[in-house]
Design an enzyme around this catalytic site. Structure first.
Site, mmCIF file in Angstrom:
data_model
loop_
_atom_site.group_PDB
_atom_site.id
_atom_site.type_symbol
_atom_site.label_atom_id
_atom_site.label_comp_id
_atom_site.label_asym_id
_atom_site.label_seq_id
_atom_site.Cartn_x
_atom_site.Cartn_y
_atom_site.Cartn_z
ATOM 1 N N SER A 93 0.686 -1.235 0.134
ATOM 2 C CA SER A 93 0.088 -0.298 -0.127
ATOM 3 C C SER A 93 1.045 1.621 -0.022
ATOM 4 C CB SER A 93 -1.453 -0.155 1.296
ATOM 5 O OG SER A 93 -1.879 0.801 1.249
ATOM 6 N N ASP A 194 -9.123 -5.647 -3.746
ATOM 7 C CA ASP A 194 -9.189 -5.018 -3.171
ATOM 8 C C ASP A 194 -9.821 -3.310 -3.141
ATOM 9 O OD1 ASP A 194 -7.524 -2.325 -1.916
ATOM 10 O OD2 ASP A 194 -5.683 -3.345 -2.723
ATOM 11 N N HIS A 224 -7.358 -5.463 0.100
ATOM 12 C CA HIS A 224 -6.008 -5.228 -0.021
ATOM 13 C C HIS A 224 -4.679 -5.908 1.126
ATOM 14 C CE1 HIS A 224 -3.929 -1.486 -0.211
ATOM 15 N NE2 HIS A 224 -3.805 -1.218 1.033
#
Length: 267
Positions: A93, A194, A224
């Site tokens: 991320s 996600d 995610h």
């Protein structure tokens, strides 16, 4: 504030190939620890730092920003480079964005990149309101635990501090402008399901980097936080194979050295 259980930084002294793993926004090394341990067991030197303001309480993030987070991973990269012949950088991320900036700024000091659901932009109407809203509202609902696997908790904050979110937005815009400077081999793994970072972010990264050695892998079973999800083992295996291809003989079949939990604290 004391660091939350499992959120401690992690370090393993292994062979002469190092791996730096960067966790995401409002997360902690807890989301990266199994990945780090997998690589450590195969003889690699591994560092999973705790970003300032993370791993304690969300209020601690209000007085930190992207400069603090980036400085932490920059220090760890330099430390690994001092003892390892080659260093690979991995990120989840926002950690993916941190990894990309390290690659853009450090050049050959980064041997390759492994990105999992990398963030490239703060999306939605809220993003444009952040410069003003952050002075009125301290936080909003959290983004942690987007995980398909039942019973898994990444240990992230249940609130998003808006001063920090504004800083992340500025950082992502900065990194986007630096993407053409990224030339290293790149392995990008993304989850089509996600719910935090849209597919457009990975597409943007792939379209703007200058890397010619690029591999994209779809993580069909995960959300995610794929590093703790149903495709986690695939991430671990793919990353190890990627590192082994670029640094033949990296690591071994058994763990070397020792693990050490660091004393890095949030700011």
């Amino acid at each position: 504030m004391p660091v939350l259980p499992g959120a401690e930084p992690y370090r393993h002294e292994g062979g002469d190939v190092g791996v730096l793993l960067c966790h995401g926004f409002t997360g902690s090394p807890r989301s990266m620890r199994p990945w780090g341990e997998y690589l450590a067991e195969r003889g690699l030197t591994v560092s999973v730092p705790l970003l300032p303001g993370h791993g304690t309480r969300w209020q601690d993030m209000q007085v930190t920003g992207w400069q603090d987070w980036y400085a932490e991973v920059d220090r760890e990269l330099r430390a690994l480079s001092a003892t390892c012949s080659r260093v690979f950088v991995c990120g989840l991320s926002m950690g993916g964005a941190l990894a990309l900036r390290l690659a853009a700024r450090h050049g050959d000091a980064v041997a390759g990149l492994v990105l999992v659901n990398p963030a490239n932009k703060v999306h939605g109407v809220t993003a444009h309101a952040l410069p003003v809203v952050r002075h009125v509202v301290a936080s909003t609902g959290g983004i942690a635990n987007d995980i398909a696997k039942p019973g898994v908790d990444e240990g992230g904050y249940d609130r998003v501090p808006l001063h920090a979110a504004h800083s992340m937005r500025q950082f992502l815009r900065l990194v986007d402008g630096e993407l053409p400077q990224v030339t290293q081999p790149l392995l990008l793994l993304r989850a089509p399901q996600d719910h935090v970072v849209p597919p457009a972010d990975s597409a943007r990264v792939l379209s703007r980097v200058s890397s010619t050695d690029v591999t994209e892998v779809l993580l069909e079973q995960s959300y995610h936080v794929a590093t703790l999800d149903l495709d986690a083992e695939r991430i671990f295996e793919e990353s190890h194979a990627f590192i082994g291809r670029l640094a033949p003989g990296a690591g071994g079949t058994a763990a070397q050295g020792r693990d050490r939990e660091g004393s890095t604290t949030g700011g």
